[in-house]
Design a protein around this motif. Structure first.
Motif, PDB file in Angstrom:
ATOM      1  N   UNK A   7       8.005  53.542  33.975  1.00  0.00           N
ATOM      2  CA  UNK A   7       9.122  52.950  34.708  1.00  0.00           C
ATOM      3  C   UNK A   7       8.935  53.230  36.197  1.00  0.00           C
ATOM      4  N   UNK A   8       9.807  52.702  37.013  1.00  0.00           N
ATOM      5  CA  UNK A   8       9.660  52.803  38.469  1.00  0.00           C
ATOM      6  C   UNK A   8       9.664  54.260  38.930  1.00  0.00           C
ATOM      7  N   UNK A   9      10.530  55.067  38.378  1.00  0.00           N
ATOM      8  CA  UNK A   9      10.592  56.481  38.776  1.00  0.00           C
ATOM      9  C   UNK A   9       9.290  57.208  38.423  1.00  0.00           C
ATOM     10  N   UNK A  10       8.726  56.899  37.271  1.00  0.00           N
ATOM     11  CA  UNK A  10       7.464  57.533  36.866  1.00  0.00           C
ATOM     12  C   UNK A  10       6.310  57.086  37.768  1.00  0.00           C
ATOM     13  N   UNK A  11       6.276  55.798  38.104  1.00  0.00           N
ATOM     14  CA  UNK A  11       5.241  55.297  39.021  1.00  0.00           C
ATOM     15  C   UNK A  11       5.378  55.987  40.367  1.00  0.00           C
ATOM     16  N   UNK A  12       6.593  56.103  40.861  1.00  0.00           N
ATOM     17  CA  UNK A  12       6.833  56.773  42.144  1.00  0.00           C
ATOM     18  C   UNK A  12       6.330  58.215  42.097  1.00  0.00           C
ATOM     19  N   UNK A  13       6.537  58.896  40.989  1.00  0.00           N
ATOM     20  CA  UNK A  13       6.065  60.268  40.845  1.00  0.00           C
ATOM     21  C   UNK A  13       4.553  60.365  40.854  1.00  0.00           C
ATOM     22  N   UNK A  14       3.888  59.468  40.156  1.00  0.00           N
ATOM     23  CA  UNK A  14       2.418  59.460  40.112  1.00  0.00           C
ATOM     24  C   UNK A  14       1.853  59.179  41.497  1.00  0.00           C
ATOM     25  N   UNK A  15       2.472  58.253  42.228  1.00  0.00           N
ATOM     26  CA  UNK A  15       1.961  57.852  43.531  1.00  0.00           C
ATOM     27  C   UNK A  15       2.475  58.723  44.680  1.00  0.00           C
ATOM     28  N   UNK A  34       5.618  44.127  34.052  1.00  0.00           N
ATOM     29  CA  UNK A  34       6.336  43.308  33.082  1.00  0.00           C
ATOM     30  C   UNK A  34       7.801  43.696  33.178  1.00  0.00           C
ATOM     31  N   UNK A  35       8.652  42.779  32.776  1.00  0.00           N
ATOM     32  CA  UNK A  35      10.088  43.064  32.753  1.00  0.00           C
ATOM     33  C   UNK A  35      10.473  43.409  31.331  1.00  0.00           C
ATOM     34  N   UNK A  36      11.235  44.464  31.200  1.00  0.00           N
ATOM     35  CA  UNK A  36      11.823  44.850  29.920  1.00  0.00           C
ATOM     36  C   UNK A  36      13.326  44.876  30.175  1.00  0.00           C
ATOM     37  N   UNK A  37      13.982  43.815  29.763  1.00  0.00           N
ATOM     38  CA  UNK A  37      15.388  43.675  30.120  1.00  0.00           C
ATOM     39  C   UNK A  37      15.487  43.511  31.623  1.00  0.00           C
ATOM     40  N   UNK A  38      16.256  44.389  32.260  1.00  0.00           N
ATOM     41  CA  UNK A  38      16.401  44.336  33.716  1.00  0.00           C
ATOM     42  C   UNK A  38      15.475  45.323  34.425  1.00  0.00           C
TER      43      UNK A  38
END
Length: 62
Positions: A7-15, A34-38
């Motif tokens: 998810x976005x928070x996990x990507x932010x943490x990795x980067x 990809x979109x999963x729901x919203x």
């Protein structure tokens, strides 16, 4: 896309960037998603590919 989906928070943490930076990268087409729901999901491999390519571009520029 390969690997686990982050998810976005996990990507932010990795980067080591803010969530807003991840949203900008997604919306500008720099990170495939990809979109999963919203929600947005990004493959872990895509994050590492982006970081590798960005690192190469930075080293080529210097």
């Amino acid at each position: 896309m390969g690997g686990p989906l982050l998810n976005v928070a996990e990507v932010a943490g990795v980067m080591c960037v803010s969530k807003m930076t991840v949203y900008r990268l997604v919306h500008n087409g720099h990170l495939p998603y990809i979109r999963v729901g919203r929600s947005f999901r990004v493959a872990e491999n895509a994050v590492h590919d982006y970081l590798r390519d960005a690192s190469r571009a930075a080293s080529d520029a210097s």
